[in-house]
Design a protein around this motif. Structure first.
Motif, PDB file in Angstrom:
ATOM      1  N   ALA A  16      74.865  20.992   5.139  1.00  0.00           N
ATOM      2  CA  ALA A  16      73.909  20.143   5.851  1.00  0.00           C
ATOM      3  C   ALA A  16      72.544  20.075   5.178  1.00  0.00           C
ATOM      4  O   ALA A  16      71.780  19.136   5.423  1.00  0.00           O
ATOM      5  CB  ALA A  16      73.752  20.636   7.283  1.00  0.00           C
ATOM      6  N   SER A  17      72.213  21.025   4.307  1.00  0.00           N
ATOM      7  CA  SER A  17      70.869  21.044   3.732  1.00  0.00           C
ATOM      8  C   SER A  17      70.799  20.795   2.227  1.00  0.00           C
ATOM      9  O   SER A  17      69.752  20.392   1.728  1.00  0.00           O
ATOM     10  CB  SER A  17      70.185  22.375   4.047  1.00  0.00           C
ATOM     11  OG  SER A  17      70.902  23.449   3.463  1.00  0.00           O
ATOM     12  N   ILE A  35      68.992  17.833   0.573  1.00  0.00           N
ATOM     13  CA  ILE A  35      69.334  16.561   1.211  1.00  0.00           C
ATOM     14  C   ILE A  35      68.763  16.454   2.623  1.00  0.00           C
ATOM     15  O   ILE A  35      69.185  15.587   3.394  1.00  0.00           O
ATOM     16  CB  ILE A  35      70.858  16.339   1.230  1.00  0.00           C
ATOM     17  CG1 ILE A  35      71.584  17.436   1.989  1.00  0.00           C
ATOM     18  CG2 ILE A  35      71.381  16.190  -0.180  1.00  0.00           C
ATOM     19  CD1 ILE A  35      73.059  17.159   2.210  1.00  0.00           C
ATOM     20  N   THR A  36      67.787  17.286   2.955  1.00  0.00           N
ATOM     21  CA  THR A  36      67.195  17.220   4.292  1.00  0.00           C
ATOM     22  C   THR A  36      66.162  16.115   4.476  1.00  0.00           C
ATOM     23  O   THR A  36      65.942  15.693   5.610  1.00  0.00           O
ATOM     24  CB  THR A  36      66.570  18.576   4.688  1.00  0.00           C
ATOM     25  OG1 THR A  36      65.576  18.931   3.732  1.00  0.00           O
ATOM     26  CG2 THR A  36      67.635  19.662   4.768  1.00  0.00           C
ATOM     27  N   ALA A  38      64.447  12.593   5.118  1.00  0.00           N
ATOM     28  CA  ALA A  38      64.968  11.413   5.818  1.00  0.00           C
ATOM     29  C   ALA A  38      65.440  10.332   4.846  1.00  0.00           C
ATOM     30  O   ALA A  38      66.408   9.623   5.127  1.00  0.00           O
ATOM     31  CB  ALA A  38      63.901  10.856   6.750  1.00  0.00           C
ATOM     32  N   ASN A  39      64.787  10.200   3.691  1.00  0.00           N
ATOM     33  CA  ASN A  39      65.174   9.142   2.746  1.00  0.00           C
ATOM     34  C   ASN A  39      66.483   9.451   2.015  1.00  0.00           C
ATOM     35  O   ASN A  39      66.953   8.652   1.222  1.00  0.00           O
ATOM     36  CB  ASN A  39      64.057   8.860   1.747  1.00  0.00           C
ATOM     37  CG  ASN A  39      63.778  10.034   0.831  1.00  0.00           C
ATOM     38  OD1 ASN A  39      63.994  11.191   1.210  1.00  0.00           O
ATOM     39  ND2 ASN A  39      63.280   9.757  -0.350  1.00  0.00           N
ATOM     40  N   LEU A  40      67.096  10.615   2.273  1.00  0.00           N
ATOM     41  CA  LEU A  40      68.393  10.954   1.683  1.00  0.00           C
ATOM     42  C   LEU A  40      69.487  10.998   2.754  1.00  0.00           C
ATOM     43  O   LEU A  40      70.479  11.707   2.628  1.00  0.00           O
ATOM     44  CB  LEU A  40      68.313  12.296   0.948  1.00  0.00           C
ATOM     45  CG  LEU A  40      67.404  12.322  -0.272  1.00  0.00           C
ATOM     46  CD1 LEU A  40      67.344  13.708  -0.866  1.00  0.00           C
ATOM     47  CD2 LEU A  40      67.853  11.317  -1.307  1.00  0.00           C
ATOM     48  N   SER A  41      69.344  10.209   3.791  1.00  0.00           N
ATOM     49  CA  SER A  41      70.288  10.224   4.914  1.00  0.00           C
ATOM     50  C   SER A  41      71.702   9.807   4.497  1.00  0.00           C
ATOM     51  O   SER A  41      72.673  10.150   5.169  1.00  0.00           O
ATOM     52  CB  SER A  41      69.795   9.321   6.038  1.00  0.00           C
ATOM     53  OG  SER A  41      69.713   7.983   5.580  1.00  0.00           O
ATOM     54  N   GLU A  42      71.844   9.083   3.391  1.00  0.00           N
ATOM     55  CA  GLU A  42      73.185   8.684   2.949  1.00  0.00           C
ATOM     56  C   GLU A  42      74.065   9.889   2.648  1.00  0.00           C
ATOM     57  O   GLU A  42      75.287   9.792   2.694  1.00  0.00           O
ATOM     58  CB  GLU A  42      73.121   7.751   1.725  1.00  0.00           C
ATOM     59  CG  GLU A  42      72.532   8.370   0.493  1.00  0.00           C
ATOM     60  CD  GLU A  42      71.023   8.201   0.371  1.00  0.00           C
ATOM     61  OE1 GLU A  42      70.524   8.376  -0.763  1.00  0.00           O
ATOM     62  OE2 GLU A  42      70.354   7.883   1.354  1.00  0.00           O
ATOM     63  N   ARG A  44      74.321  12.414   4.486  1.00  0.00           N
ATOM     64  CA  ARG A  44      74.765  12.951   5.770  1.00  0.00           C
ATOM     65  C   ARG A  44      75.659  11.949   6.501  1.00  0.00           C
ATOM     66  O   ARG A  44      75.911  12.075   7.688  1.00  0.00           O
ATOM     67  CB  ARG A  44      73.548  13.332   6.617  1.00  0.00           C
ATOM     68  CG  ARG A  44      72.752  14.478   5.982  1.00  0.00           C
ATOM     69  CD  ARG A  44      71.584  14.924   6.830  1.00  0.00           C
ATOM     70  NE  ARG A  44      70.588  13.901   7.076  1.00  0.00           N
ATOM     71  CZ  ARG A  44      69.636  13.538   6.217  1.00  0.00           C
ATOM     72  NH1 ARG A  44      69.547  14.117   5.041  1.00  0.00           N
ATOM     73  NH2 ARG A  44      68.754  12.601   6.526  1.00  0.00           N
ATOM     74  N   ALA A  45      76.149  10.949   5.803  1.00  0.00           N
ATOM     75  CA  ALA A  45      77.028   9.916   6.359  1.00  0.00           C
ATOM     76  C   ALA A  45      78.423  10.076   5.743  1.00  0.00           C
ATOM     77  O   ALA A  45      78.588  10.765   4.738  1.00  0.00           O
ATOM     78  CB  ALA A  45      76.463   8.536   6.040  1.00  0.00           C
TER      79      ALA A  45
END
Length: 82
Positions: A16-17, A35-36, A38-42, A44-45
Motif C-alpha cells: 500500500a505504500s 506510492i502514497t 495523491a498524484n500516484l493514485s494509479e 492503488r487501482a
C-alpha cells in the motif's frame, strides 16, 4: 557482459505504500518508489501487466546498422501473490 548474456529474475514487491524492484537474488532493492502521494493514485487501482520489446524512442538511441533483429523477450513465468 550484457543482460542478454543469461536469464535473470526480476522481482517486484508492491504494497500500500511503496513498490520495490529486485534483480536476481539481491536482498536490497535496486529501485523503490513511494506510492502514497495523491498524484500516484494509479498505483492503488486495478492493473495488468504489459510486456513490450520496444525499439527506438527517447529512452535509448534509435537502432543503427549494428542492431540485431528480430529481438526476443523470453518470459518463463509470472507469479502474483496477494
Amino acid at each position: 557482459g550484457t543482460l542478454a548474456d543469461e536469464f535473470h529474475v526480476y522481482s517486484i514487491e508492491w504494497d500500500a505504500s511503496e513498490i520495490r524492484w529486485y534483480f536476481d537474488d539481491a536482498t536490497t532493492p535496486f529501485h523503490v518508489i513511494d506510492i502514497t502521494p495523491a498524484n500516484l493514485s494509479e498505483f492503488r487501482a486495478p492493473f495488468f501487466f504489459i510486456f513490450n520489446v520496444a525499439v527506438g524512442g527517447n529512452f535509448l538511441p534509435n537502432p543503427n546498422g549494428t542492431a540485431s533483429f528480430p529481438q526476443k523477450m523470453m518470459v518463463d513465468y509470472i507469479r502474483v501473490y496477494q
